[in-house]
Design a protein around this motif. Structure first.
Motif, short mmCIF file in Angstrom:
data_model
loop_
_atom_site.label_atom_id
_atom_site.label_comp_id
_atom_site.label_asym_id
_atom_site.label_seq_id
_atom_site.Cartn_x
_atom_site.Cartn_y
_atom_site.Cartn_z
N ARG A 38 0.84 -1.19 0.00
CA ARG A 38 0.00 0.00 0.00
C ARG A 38 0.87 1.24 0.00
O ARG A 38 2.01 1.21 0.46
CB ARG A 38 -0.95 0.00 1.20
CG ARG A 38 -0.27 0.14 2.55
CD ARG A 38 -1.29 0.01 3.66
NE ARG A 38 -0.70 0.17 4.99
CZ ARG A 38 -1.35 0.00 6.14
NH1 ARG A 38 -2.65 -0.34 6.12
NH2 ARG A 38 -0.74 0.18 7.29
N SER A 96 -2.05 -2.26 -3.73
CA SER A 96 -1.66 -2.94 -4.96
C SER A 96 -1.25 -4.37 -4.66
O SER A 96 -0.61 -4.63 -3.63
CB SER A 96 -0.49 -2.23 -5.62
OG SER A 96 -0.81 -0.89 -5.96
N GLY A 116 -3.65 -0.99 -8.78
CA GLY A 116 -3.98 -0.45 -7.48
C GLY A 116 -5.45 -0.13 -7.33
O GLY A 116 -6.15 0.15 -8.31
#
Length: 123
Positions: A38, A96, A116
């Protein structure tokens, strides 16, 4: 060429839950280490969780999410999930998924990345 597509992000209140999905195509899912990372605004991308699909599904979590997040996979569907519970505003980030050959938290070792999905946790 492995392709990864995330889904499931959104806006949730603090204390709520979300489940992210990452669908993989173009490769043999079970041969890869699958991970979630992240990135929050103004911060570097950070490791969240990973699993070794072949090695009996062993998992590792960042300390910040341990006990709240669960990574799992479905080899038949070539999909990896991230169940996120007890969300806090600090979990707000773009999440992601990534695929690689090494069981590591190092971003550079993951060869394939999804685009993402945004997770926003309101207070």
């Amino acid at each position: 060429q492995v392709q990864l597509v995330e889904s499931g992000g959104g806006l949730v209140q603090a204390g709520g839950s979300l489940r992210l999905s990452c669908a993989a195509s173009g490769g043999t899912f079970s041969t890869y280490v699958m991970a979630w990372f992240r990135q929050a605004p103004g911060r570097e991308r950070e490791f969240v969780a990973r699993m070794h699909a072949v090695n009996g599904g062993s998992t590792t979590y960042a300390d910040s999410v341990k006990g709240r997040f669960t990574i799992s996979g479905d080899n038949a569907e070539n999909t990896v999930y991230l169940q996120m519970n007890s969300l806090t505003p600090e979990d707000t980030a773009v999440y992601s998924c990534a695929a690689g050959l090494y069981y590591t938290s190092a971003t550079s070792k993951y060869h394939y990345w999804g685009q993402g999905t945004q997770v926003t946790v309101s207070s």
